[in-house]
Motif scaffolding. Structure first.
Motif, PDB file in Angstrom:
ATOM      1  N   ALA B 158     -47.208 -26.446 -27.797  1.00 60.43           N
ATOM      2  CA  ALA B 158     -48.196 -27.345 -27.995  1.00 60.43           C
ATOM      3  C   ALA B 158     -49.236 -27.396 -26.441  1.00 60.43           C
ATOM      4  O   ALA B 158     -50.262 -27.654 -26.709  1.00 60.43           O
ATOM      5  N   GLN B 159     -48.365 -27.641 -25.552  1.00 53.48           N
ATOM      6  CA  GLN B 159     -48.886 -27.958 -24.234  1.00 53.48           C
ATOM      7  C   GLN B 159     -49.796 -26.733 -23.707  1.00 53.48           C
ATOM      8  O   GLN B 159     -51.084 -26.814 -23.181  1.00 53.48           O
ATOM      9  N   ALA B 160     -49.309 -25.368 -24.033  1.00 56.53           N
ATOM     10  CA  ALA B 160     -49.849 -24.173 -23.756  1.00 56.53           C
ATOM     11  C   ALA B 160     -51.215 -24.019 -24.509  1.00 56.53           C
ATOM     12  O   ALA B 160     -52.228 -23.677 -23.956  1.00 56.53           O
ATOM     13  N   ALA B 161     -51.215 -24.763 -25.658  1.00 52.25           N
ATOM     14  CA  ALA B 161     -52.226 -24.560 -26.605  1.00 52.25           C
ATOM     15  C   ALA B 161     -53.292 -25.840 -26.081  1.00 52.25           C
ATOM     16  O   ALA B 161     -54.366 -25.744 -26.912  1.00 52.25           O
ATOM     17  N   GLY B 162     -53.047 -26.525 -25.420  1.00 53.22           N
ATOM     18  CA  GLY B 162     -53.990 -27.660 -24.883  1.00 53.22           C
ATOM     19  C   GLY B 162     -53.510 -28.955 -25.966  1.00 53.22           C
ATOM     20  O   GLY B 162     -54.704 -29.726 -25.864  1.00 53.22           O
ATOM     21  N   ALA B 163     -52.593 -29.039 -26.587  1.00 56.92           N
ATOM     22  CA  ALA B 163     -52.247 -30.087 -27.420  1.00 56.92           C
ATOM     23  C   ALA B 163     -51.352 -31.382 -26.823  1.00 56.92           C
ATOM     24  O   ALA B 163     -50.756 -30.779 -26.064  1.00 56.92           O
ATOM     25  N   VAL B 164     -51.601 -32.268 -27.513  1.00 61.32           N
ATOM     26  CA  VAL B 164     -50.337 -33.341 -27.070  1.00 61.32           C
ATOM     27  C   VAL B 164     -49.489 -33.369 -27.980  1.00 61.32           C
ATOM     28  O   VAL B 164     -49.759 -33.465 -29.206  1.00 61.32           O
ATOM     29  N   MET B 165     -48.334 -33.680 -27.410  1.00 61.56           N
ATOM     30  CA  MET B 165     -47.054 -33.834 -28.116  1.00 61.56           C
ATOM     31  C   MET B 165     -46.544 -35.132 -28.171  1.00 61.56           C
ATOM     32  O   MET B 165     -45.971 -35.904 -27.485  1.00 61.56           O
ATOM     33  N   ILE B 166     -46.167 -35.338 -29.492  1.00 64.73           N
ATOM     34  CA  ILE B 166     -45.432 -36.789 -29.812  1.00 64.73           C
ATOM     35  C   ILE B 166     -44.308 -36.320 -30.625  1.00 64.73           C
ATOM     36  O   ILE B 166     -44.427 -35.708 -31.675  1.00 64.73           O
ATOM     37  N   TRP B 167     -43.101 -36.866 -30.043  1.00 65.49           N
ATOM     38  CA  TRP B 167     -42.050 -36.820 -30.888  1.00 65.49           C
ATOM     39  C   TRP B 167     -41.555 -38.148 -31.416  1.00 65.49           C
ATOM     40  O   TRP B 167     -41.479 -39.162 -30.704  1.00 65.49           O
ATOM     41  N   ASP B 168     -41.218 -38.042 -32.833  1.00 59.49           N
ATOM     42  CA  ASP B 168     -40.488 -39.145 -33.358  1.00 59.49           C
ATOM     43  C   ASP B 168     -39.208 -38.814 -33.430  1.00 59.49           C
ATOM     44  O   ASP B 168     -38.273 -38.099 -33.948  1.00 59.49           O
ATOM     45  N   LEU B 169     -38.213 -39.795 -32.727  1.00 59.22           N
ATOM     46  CA  LEU B 169     -36.834 -39.672 -32.612  1.00 59.22           C
ATOM     47  C   LEU B 169     -36.046 -40.600 -33.428  1.00 59.22           C
ATOM     48  O   LEU B 169     -34.737 -40.914 -33.127  1.00 59.22           O
ATOM     49  N   ALA B 170     -36.461 -40.928 -34.698  1.00 60.65           N
ATOM     50  CA  ALA B 170     -35.842 -41.998 -35.506  1.00 60.65           C
ATOM     51  C   ALA B 170     -34.412 -41.504 -35.581  1.00 60.65           C
ATOM     52  O   ALA B 170     -33.481 -42.395 -35.737  1.00 60.65           O
ATOM     53  N   HIS B 171     -34.268 -40.206 -35.928  1.00 60.23           N
ATOM     54  CA  HIS B 171     -33.102 -39.612 -36.567  1.00 60.23           C
ATOM     55  C   HIS B 171     -32.300 -38.853 -35.621  1.00 60.23           C
ATOM     56  O   HIS B 171     -31.410 -38.218 -35.393  1.00 60.23           O
ATOM     57  N   SER B 172     -32.892 -39.032 -33.969  1.00 58.91           N
ATOM     58  CA  SER B 172     -32.302 -38.486 -32.967  1.00 58.91           C
ATOM     59  C   SER B 172     -31.683 -39.356 -32.023  1.00 58.91           C
ATOM     60  O   SER B 172     -30.467 -39.090 -31.385  1.00 58.91           O
ATOM     61  N   ALA B 173     -32.088 -40.479 -31.736  1.00 57.78           N
ATOM     62  CA  ALA B 173     -31.882 -41.369 -30.713  1.00 57.78           C
ATOM     63  C   ALA B 173     -30.303 -41.913 -31.026  1.00 57.78           C
ATOM     64  O   ALA B 173     -30.020 -42.352 -31.950  1.00 57.78           O
TER      65      ALA B 173
END
Lengths: 381, 381
Positions: B158-173
């Motif tokens: 995402a960052q290499a493509a110039g995009a911003v990354m948002i992660w939802d960690l609802a099922h991760s944390a």
């Protein structure tokens, strides 16, 4: 302690500790995920909303609960602006609680569609309602002075000018009689930790006039405002009615505390509360003016124009309030120079009022406030 | 009861009832408004945020708490879109939790600036990250299948493509090791009532990469995100750092329950939790596949690609789950045909797994599910 700060945070109702413990142990602990059904946690925002509706003149099914007051302001503002796409002015006053103004500023910056937040003095709002105005957003009772806006008159003027009316009832709900259905406003919002005693961080409420709700496309289109949350469709489709103003998972613990706190209003008439509140504030003002000549009344003198709080100005108001608090008379300070006292007839009586003035007069007469330990500023007062 | 639904609502930790009762009685009840200072309610969102930060690899002071996950998604999305004004695509996948997609839809409609929500299949996200994309918004662990996205690889792309990354960690944390600082994403959000056991309606968290926080103009610009909330300025000025993502008054009761629940993680290594989780899900899959031939594995077979939950498909999945629940084996159903089981090593062990499969095999072998009382649909499952 004499607690004259129920307009900031209401005290703990006797029923709440056991209600909360029972919910935690017998519902969450015993039923776990099944609590959403068997204990009807899912229906709690509407159930509690209906309890509040009785106190503010809203019909059944027109109020729901959740989030914070600032978020509910944002929902109402966003919807109001959307209802008047050809107008660009959000009108408010300098007596509105700053967070309401901040939320408008954030919305305007985000929309980037040329909207303007126009903030006038409280007495100038009526004259500022013109056909440029999309939304009038006013807190009925001024958080600093306690001055009360006339909801019926202002709503009528706003609607005659083609504007949408949003009332913030933070200092009204449980304090003064409110007739939401009668005044005809499109939106109302409020918090529940002041006169409604829901506890710190209690959820907010939002009212939408039934006549307009079906046209609203919620900006905060969360799954619990979806028509079928558990269908897990990929596309949002708003629920019928006020449920579309729900966003995420309801705060069941906070709602349980609030629901328990609201039970004390059963059989209480707001007209009786108001009469007692006027008696208390009149007594307080007359006692303070007789015994504390250094203080200047900042609230309206006419009780018809005053909510359930009284503010006085003093150049060293912060220190005066700190000295009061040190003597267990609790009010609060509001910048730049106001000492503010809330009168909550459910638990405050005449003896509290005269007792508070005894302490206040002593602090002023003997310059007790003039002490470094009271002059230092802390963040939260 | 065998509780395999801690991925939906965690159980009641033993400490919570007394922690909450103490807060209610000894803080709210005894200190009233002073609790904001003397009990540091005002600092609680940051204090609790730091506890969560330790579980998800976030540095001190980069997470704050409040609101619901949907509202935190909105804050992150709005900020992300604003950071890439020349791009109009929000990229997500069909395995994202619907509320995240709904919030994006609401934001896009409100902005009315030609944005597009592009939803692709989970396996196609990497290829869909192009230079049109402003924001990539993905839930790391798919709520239906438990499939895990590679945070480091996707963030890098995402960052290499110039995009911003948002992660939802609802099922991760609390379920899988997460390294927010290491992966370099700009935003992460999550809820705390699943693996973190904060209780129904527990507040959400938001992480913002320290490197970008100072450039963010919050859409939800509430007073507690103000640089000086108690100055009551009429103009919003964002607080330094993550505090600007705060909005309204924090839900102190919910935060107190959560803070108490989080104490159980003291001294727990996420790597150990993950190893135990993999052992439990591997055991469950092998037992089910050996004994329940009617079920089809819907989760990834490779544990490296699977979170802490396992789903199987069955044409009458709803009824099968109702029959399981009636026998006190608690999982949940996700439309259209999935039965879903969460494995939470803090309180689930091998005997729970085999015990659950015993009941499941019996229900299938004897068609216990084929009963009108299990076939009827209710709203919440």
């Amino acid at each position: 302690m004499i607690y004259l700060d129920g307009n900031s945070l209401g005290p703990l109702p006797k029923s709440v500790d056991s209600a909360l413990s029972s919910m935690v142990t017998d519902q969450w602990g015993a039923h776990l995920i099944k609590g959403w059904n068997v204990d009807d946690w899912m229906g709690q925002p509407m159930r509690v909303g209906n309890m509040i509706g009785k106190l503010v003149g809203a019909p059944e099914g027109s109020i729901t609960m959740g989030d914070t007051l600032s978020v509910k302001v944002y929902q109402a503002l966003s919807a109001g602006v959307q209802m008047r796409p050809d107008r660009k002015v959000i009108l408010s006053d300098s007596g509105n609680f700053p967070s309401d103004l901040y939320m408008a500023q954030g919305l305007i910056a985000q929309l980037d569609q040329g909207h303007e937040l126009r903030v006038v003095e409280p007495d100038d709002v009526m004259d500022a309602i013109t056909d440029e105005v999309a939304v009038v957003m006013i807190t009925q009772v001024d958080y600093r002075s306690g001055a009360v806006h006339d909801m019926a008159a202002m709503t009528a003027k706003a609607q005659a000018a083609g504007a949408v009316m949003i009332w913030d009832l933070a200092h009204s709900a449980g304090a003064v009689p409110v007739d939401l259905a009668g005044c005809g406003c499109e939106f109302a919002v409020g918090c529940t930790y002041k006169y409604l005693n829901g506890g710190p961080g209690a959820p907010a409420f939002i009212y939408v006039r039934p006549y307009v709700i079906e046209d609203i496309k919620p900006a905060l289109s969360g799954w619990l405002g979806h028509d079928a949350p558990f269908a897990f469709d990929l596309d949002y489709r708003p629920a019928m009615g006020i449920e579309r103003m729900r966003v995420g998972t309801p705060p069941v613990l906070q709602l349980t505390a609030l629901e328990s706190a609201l039970a004390v209003w059963d059989g209480v008439e707001m007209a009786d509360v108001r009469a007692a509140s006027v008696r208390l504030t009149e007594l307080f003002i007359s006692e303070v003016e007789a015994r504390c000549p250094e203080l200047t009344l900042f609230s309206p003198r006419d009780p018809a124009h005053r909510g359930s709080q009284v503010s006085f100005a003093h150049a060293e108001g912060y220190a005066v309030m700190q000295a009061l608090i040190a003597r267990d008379v609790i009010g609060d300070f509001r910048a730049p120079n106001l000492i503010r006292f809330g009168f909550t007839p459910l638990y405050i009586d005449d003896a509290d009022v005269t007792g508070a003035v005894d302490v206040l007069a002593d602090i002023l007469d003997n310059r007790v406030w003039d002490d470094p330990k009271y002059m230092a500023k802390s963040r939260v007062t």
